[in-house]
Motif scaffolding. Structure first.
Motif, PDB file in Angstrom:
ATOM      1  N   LEU A  62       0.815  -1.217   0.000  1.00 14.75           N
ATOM      2  CA  LEU A  62       0.000   0.000   0.000  1.00 14.75           C
ATOM      3  C   LEU A  62       0.848   1.266   0.000  1.00 14.75           C
ATOM      4  O   LEU A  62       0.426   2.299  -0.516  1.00 14.75           O
ATOM      5  N   GLN A  63       2.037   1.196   0.539  1.00 13.77           N
ATOM      6  CA  GLN A  63       2.930   2.360   0.575  1.00 13.77           C
ATOM      7  C   GLN A  63       3.418   2.741  -0.814  1.00 13.77           C
ATOM      8  O   GLN A  63       3.831   3.885  -1.027  1.00 13.77           O
ATOM      9  N   GLN A  64       3.372   1.834  -1.759  1.00 17.52           N
ATOM     10  CA  GLN A  64       3.821   2.098  -3.123  1.00 17.52           C
ATOM     11  C   GLN A  64       2.779   2.823  -3.966  1.00 17.52           C
ATOM     12  O   GLN A  64       3.093   3.339  -5.032  1.00 17.52           O
ATOM     13  N   LEU A  65       1.551   2.868  -3.480  1.00 16.99           N
ATOM     14  CA  LEU A  65       0.445   3.425  -4.255  1.00 16.99           C
ATOM     15  C   LEU A  65       0.177   4.876  -3.897  1.00 16.99           C
ATOM     16  O   LEU A  65       0.384   5.284  -2.747  1.00 16.99           O
ATOM     17  N   PRO A  66      -0.321   5.657  -4.854  1.00 17.96           N
ATOM     18  CA  PRO A  66      -0.814   6.985  -4.495  1.00 17.96           C
ATOM     19  C   PRO A  66      -1.918   6.823  -3.443  1.00 17.96           C
ATOM     20  O   PRO A  66      -2.736   5.904  -3.534  1.00 17.96           O
ATOM     21  N   SER A  67      -1.941   7.673  -2.464  1.00 15.81           N
ATOM     22  CA  SER A  67      -2.866   7.499  -1.333  1.00 15.81           C
ATOM     23  C   SER A  67      -4.333   7.542  -1.740  1.00 15.81           C
ATOM     24  O   SER A  67      -5.182   6.969  -1.060  1.00 15.81           O
ATOM     25  N   SER A  68      -4.654   8.183  -2.837  1.00 17.20           N
ATOM     26  CA  SER A  68      -6.052   8.294  -3.244  1.00 17.20           C
ATOM     27  C   SER A  68      -6.545   7.115  -4.087  1.00 17.20           C
ATOM     28  O   SER A  68      -7.736   7.019  -4.382  1.00 17.20           O
ATOM     29  N   VAL A  69      -5.659   6.214  -4.467  1.00 15.02           N
ATOM     30  CA  VAL A  69      -6.064   5.050  -5.258  1.00 15.02           C
ATOM     31  C   VAL A  69      -6.898   4.115  -4.396  1.00 15.02           C
ATOM     32  O   VAL A  69      -6.509   3.753  -3.288  1.00 15.02           O
ATOM     33  N   LYS A  70      -8.037   3.749  -4.922  1.00 16.83           N
ATOM     34  CA  LYS A  70      -8.917   2.806  -4.229  1.00 16.83           C
ATOM     35  C   LYS A  70      -8.441   1.396  -4.553  1.00 16.83           C
ATOM     36  O   LYS A  70      -8.243   1.056  -5.718  1.00 16.83           O
ATOM     37  N   VAL A  71      -8.247   0.573  -3.523  1.00 22.92           N
ATOM     38  CA  VAL A  71      -7.754  -0.791  -3.728  1.00 22.92           C
ATOM     39  C   VAL A  71      -8.857  -1.779  -3.363  1.00 22.92           C
ATOM     40  O   VAL A  71      -9.449  -1.710  -2.282  1.00 22.92           O
ATOM     41  N   LEU A  72      -9.101  -2.694  -4.281  1.00 23.34           N
ATOM     42  CA  LEU A  72     -10.095  -3.746  -4.107  1.00 23.34           C
ATOM     43  C   LEU A  72      -9.400  -5.097  -4.215  1.00 23.34           C
ATOM     44  O   LEU A  72      -8.353  -5.207  -4.848  1.00 23.34           O
ATOM     45  N   ALA A  73      -9.995  -6.107  -3.615  1.00 26.87           N
ATOM     46  CA  ALA A  73      -9.479  -7.471  -3.747  1.00 26.87           C
ATOM     47  C   ALA A  73     -10.663  -8.419  -3.891  1.00 26.87           C
ATOM     48  O   ALA A  73     -11.686  -8.257  -3.205  1.00 26.87           O
ATOM     49  N   LEU A  74     -10.518  -9.378  -4.762  1.00 34.26           N
ATOM     50  CA  LEU A  74     -11.595 -10.323  -5.025  1.00 34.26           C
ATOM     51  C   LEU A  74     -11.696 -11.348  -3.892  1.00 34.26           C
ATOM     52  O   LEU A  74     -10.739 -12.061  -3.588  1.00 34.26           O
TER      53      LEU A  74
END
Length: 92
Positions: free
Chosen positions: A42-54
């Motif tokens: 998560l630290q590698q992503l822009p903070s505003s990116v929404k992350v989903l997982a199946l």
């Protein structure tokens, strides 16, 4: 939602990150769901990116309970809805 990035393998993350915009959404599927329990992911992503997982892929790998609350766990039906709501879909 701008682009829905569907990531299916952890080794493809570096390429995905090059095109991931702050307004995009990243969906972890198949073997990429192991990234959900990676503390540095998560630290590698822009903070505003929404992350989903199946959900079904997390469950198949015994990771459902370990998935952090910052990642939204979705069903197959919710995945279809996300693809319909996205302006673009990019599969990695």
């Amino acid at each position: 939602m701008a682009t829905l990035h569907q990531l299916n393998a952890p080794h493809k993350l570096a390429n995905c990150l090059k095109l991931l915009a702050a307004t995009d959404c990243l969906l972890l599927i198949e073997s990429a769901v192991v990234l959900a329990v990676n503390t540095t992911f998560l630290q590698q992503l822009p903070s505003s990116v929404k992350v989903l997982a199946l959900s079904s892929d997390l469950q198949a790998r015994g990771l459902l309970a370990a998935c952090p609350t910052t990642i939204k766990v979705i069903s197959d039906t919710q995945w279809v809805v996300a693809t319909l709501e996205a302006d673009r879909v990019c599969s990695w």
